[in-house]
Motif scaffolding. Sequence first.
Motif, PDB file in Angstrom:
ATOM      1  N   GLN A 172       9.937 -12.724   5.397  1.00 51.91           N
ATOM      2  CA  GLN A 172      10.711 -12.099   4.336  1.00 51.91           C
ATOM      3  C   GLN A 172       9.812 -11.438   3.298  1.00 51.91           C
ATOM      4  N   LYS A 173       8.694 -12.083   2.982  1.00 53.66           N
ATOM      5  CA  LYS A 173       7.751 -11.498   2.029  1.00 53.66           C
ATOM      6  C   LYS A 173       7.212 -10.173   2.573  1.00 53.66           C
ATOM      7  N   SER A 174       6.953 -10.124   3.867  1.00 58.14           N
ATOM      8  CA  SER A 174       6.434  -8.910   4.492  1.00 58.14           C
ATOM      9  C   SER A 174       7.452  -7.782   4.425  1.00 58.14           C
ATOM     10  N   ILE A 175       8.710  -8.114   4.715  1.00 55.69           N
ATOM     11  CA  ILE A 175       9.769  -7.095   4.665  1.00 55.69           C
ATOM     12  C   ILE A 175       9.946  -6.581   3.234  1.00 55.69           C
ATOM     13  N   ASP A 176       9.916  -7.490   2.268  1.00 57.17           N
ATOM     14  CA  ASP A 176      10.030  -7.080   0.855  1.00 57.17           C
ATOM     15  C   ASP A 176       8.891  -6.138   0.475  1.00 57.17           C
ATOM     16  N   PHE A 177       7.690  -6.455   0.951  1.00 60.31           N
ATOM     17  CA  PHE A 177       6.518  -5.624   0.670  1.00 60.31           C
ATOM     18  C   PHE A 177       6.719  -4.212   1.219  1.00 60.31           C
ATOM     19  N   VAL A 178       7.156  -4.107   2.454  1.00 65.87           N
ATOM     20  CA  VAL A 178       7.365  -2.791   3.078  1.00 65.87           C
ATOM     21  C   VAL A 178       8.415  -1.999   2.309  1.00 65.87           C
ATOM     22  N   ASN A 179       9.479  -2.654   1.902  1.00 64.45           N
ATOM     23  CA  ASN A 179      10.566  -1.962   1.201  1.00 64.45           C
ATOM     24  C   ASN A 179      10.163  -1.461  -0.179  1.00 64.45           C
ATOM     25  N   LYS A 180       9.172  -2.077  -0.796  1.00 69.67           N
ATOM     26  CA  LYS A 180       8.770  -1.695  -2.158  1.00 69.67           C
ATOM     27  C   LYS A 180       7.736  -0.582  -2.199  1.00 69.67           C
ATOM     28  N   LEU A 181       7.184  -0.205  -1.065  1.00 67.72           N
ATOM     29  CA  LEU A 181       6.153   0.846  -1.038  1.00 67.72           C
ATOM     30  C   LEU A 181       6.725   2.183  -1.509  1.00 67.72           C
ATOM     31  N   GLN A 182       5.928   2.930  -2.282  1.00 68.20           N
ATOM     32  CA  GLN A 182       6.372   4.209  -2.824  1.00 68.20           C
ATOM     33  C   GLN A 182       5.516   5.382  -2.356  1.00 68.20           C
ATOM     34  N   VAL A 183       4.212   5.174  -2.196  1.00 63.93           N
ATOM     35  CA  VAL A 183       3.315   6.235  -1.715  1.00 63.93           C
ATOM     36  C   VAL A 183       3.189   6.159  -0.194  1.00 63.93           C
ATOM     37  N   ALA A 189      -2.991   1.418  -5.883  1.00 59.10           N
ATOM     38  CA  ALA A 189      -1.956   1.156  -6.896  1.00 59.10           C
ATOM     39  C   ALA A 189      -0.616   0.881  -6.225  1.00 59.10           C
ATOM     40  N   ASP A 190      -0.320   1.610  -5.170  1.00 62.89           N
ATOM     41  CA  ASP A 190       0.955   1.398  -4.461  1.00 62.89           C
ATOM     42  C   ASP A 190       0.981   0.035  -3.770  1.00 62.89           C
ATOM     43  N   LEU A 191      -0.111  -0.327  -3.136  1.00 64.70           N
ATOM     44  CA  LEU A 191      -0.184  -1.638  -2.479  1.00 64.70           C
ATOM     45  C   LEU A 191      -0.059  -2.766  -3.510  1.00 64.70           C
ATOM     46  N   GLU A 192      -0.694  -2.597  -4.658  1.00 66.94           N
ATOM     47  CA  GLU A 192      -0.667  -3.623  -5.707  1.00 66.94           C
ATOM     48  C   GLU A 192       0.751  -3.828  -6.219  1.00 66.94           C
ATOM     49  N   GLN A 193       1.444  -2.743  -6.514  1.00 64.28           N
ATOM     50  CA  GLN A 193       2.805  -2.909  -7.056  1.00 64.28           C
ATOM     51  C   GLN A 193       3.760  -3.486  -6.008  1.00 64.28           C
ATOM     52  N   ALA A 194       3.539  -3.161  -4.718  1.00 67.08           N
ATOM     53  CA  ALA A 194       4.400  -3.701  -3.674  1.00 67.08           C
ATOM     54  C   ALA A 194       4.153  -5.179  -3.433  1.00 67.08           C
ATOM     55  N   LEU A 195       2.940  -5.639  -3.707  1.00 65.08           N
ATOM     56  CA  LEU A 195       2.583  -7.052  -3.526  1.00 65.08           C
ATOM     57  C   LEU A 195       2.995  -7.901  -4.727  1.00 65.08           C
ATOM     58  N   ARG A 196       3.266  -7.266  -5.844  1.00 62.67           N
ATOM     59  CA  ARG A 196       3.536  -7.980  -7.077  1.00 62.67           C
ATOM     60  C   ARG A 196       4.793  -8.818  -6.970  1.00 62.67           C
ATOM     61  N   PRO A 256      -4.654 -12.232  -3.753  1.00 60.64           N
ATOM     62  CA  PRO A 256      -4.107 -13.599  -3.653  1.00 60.64           C
ATOM     63  C   PRO A 256      -2.816 -13.688  -2.837  1.00 60.64           C
ATOM     64  N   GLU A 257      -2.091 -12.593  -2.624  1.00 63.24           N
ATOM     65  CA  GLU A 257      -0.839 -12.624  -1.874  1.00 63.24           C
ATOM     66  C   GLU A 257      -1.037 -12.445  -0.362  1.00 63.24           C
ATOM     67  N   ILE A 258      -2.280 -12.159   0.053  1.00 64.55           N
ATOM     68  CA  ILE A 258      -2.563 -11.883   1.466  1.00 64.55           C
ATOM     69  C   ILE A 258      -3.222 -13.101   2.104  1.00 64.55           C
ATOM     70  N   SER A 259      -2.689 -13.532   3.236  1.00 65.32           N
ATOM     71  CA  SER A 259      -3.279 -14.682   3.929  1.00 65.32           C
ATOM     72  C   SER A 259      -4.320 -14.257   4.968  1.00 65.32           C
ATOM     73  N   GLN A 260      -4.173 -13.046   5.534  1.00 60.09           N
ATOM     74  CA  GLN A 260      -5.124 -12.615   6.552  1.00 60.09           C
ATOM     75  C   GLN A 260      -5.131 -11.095   6.662  1.00 60.09           C
ATOM     76  N   VAL A 261      -6.325 -10.541   6.868  1.00 61.05           N
ATOM     77  CA  VAL A 261      -6.501  -9.112   7.125  1.00 61.05           C
ATOM     78  C   VAL A 261      -7.209  -8.966   8.465  1.00 61.05           C
ATOM     79  N   HIS A 262      -6.567  -8.285   9.402  1.00 60.99           N
ATOM     80  CA  HIS A 262      -7.160  -8.037  10.716  1.00 60.99           C
ATOM     81  C   HIS A 262      -7.741  -6.625  10.696  1.00 60.99           C
ATOM     82  N   TYR A 263      -9.018  -6.537  10.386  1.00 65.37           N
ATOM     83  CA  TYR A 263      -9.701  -5.239  10.357  1.00 65.37           C
ATOM     84  C   TYR A 263     -11.129  -5.449  10.823  1.00 65.37           C
TER      85      TYR A 263
END
Length: 404
Positions: A332-343, A397-404, A293-300
């Motif tokens: 800003q949401k994107s930057i916050d997401f990158v900063n929260k990544l752990q794996v 799990a890492d992506l989920e916690q960073a998106l939370r 729900p937090e993602i607006s678009q995936v380019h894959y």
Amino acid sequence: MNKNNIDFGTLAIHQKHTDGHHAHIAPIYASSTFTFDSAEQGMQRFSGEDPGYIYSRFGNPTTDATAQAIADLETWNIKNLDGTPLNATALLTSSGQSAMSTLFLSCLSAGDALLATPSLYGGTHEFIMKMLPKFGIKAYFLDMTDTDKIEELLKDKPEIKLVHFESPANPTMQCIDIERIAAVSKKYGKLVSVDNTFATPYLQQPFKYQVDFIFHSTTKFLNGHGNAIGGVLVGRDLEAMKTYVHQTHKLLGVNSNSFDAFLVLQGIKTLPLRMEQHCRNAMDVAHFLYNHPEISQVHYNGLPSHPDHAISKKQMRHAGSVMSIELKGGYQKSIDFVNKLQVCTRAVSIGTVDTLVSHPASMSHAGIPRETRLKTGITDGLIRISVGLESIDDLLADLEQALR
């Protein structure tokens, strides 16, 4: 051993190399120069009568073995129009950027022009815009999904000598129909080159479609471990590669070194295994993010929702391991997401065993004007992900916690 009589994976492992001592693994020839048995032999080597080595800027056994291994993979199981096996030769360079510059400067002269797709690696785009004009070389950019417009431009602009594109492109994952673009380019006698870095010869072989040149940043998937910078230029015209392309390579001084070449050669041995796992993980990550729900678009291009999904399926074994995403909430949401990544690892580049996450607008494409960048789909909040080989459960799990 005929490269066309064995599997791709076997070819990747069993690479040819020259060594008088029968070393199992290709040795590192850490020598700047090579000796002559006589003055006459030195003369013969410089004249080309004796094919031996002279100076490592001109050629080196380790770098040549690595270059030929890549050329063999790019031509594996491909035939010429007359049914004979396709052979190509390659030059190993100090970086992907130097492979690209060797290509452009060997094929283009003052008064010539290049046609390229707008969606390119930032360094390539900058080189075209900032360096080529200094040599009197003009550039045209055109969306290569419209073959009619390309044909019209090639017809009207005879100065265009080379048509160049990436597929998949960095970082939008746009896929170009290589067969169609090569066909219309050949109709007007143009050379065609493809940056095959994202796909590697395991996923895609542009030579199947009569492309003239392929280059890679070997730093990425071919090496696979992030420990060697390098590039390679592969050409199917053996005479061109031996003469004016090699001369450009030699005079620019963009040769690889034997240590980095050795690391790339070892990485190639596991290329098929790594690419299979990269692609499996990427598909799982893409589906997870597409439904989040937090993602607006995936380019894959592995997702049916991607506009080039059908082209990707046509010319690639799998869709690859790189994607870009856009989060709801923008920059800003994107930057916050990158900063929260752990794996996942915060770093530029792609193709390493660990997952790399970067912000193209402020990193790899920072040198491109914002207006130009936005036209190619690289928004301020776009995040690029090069999916690695970690446990998929840990990645998700890492992506989920960073998106939370």
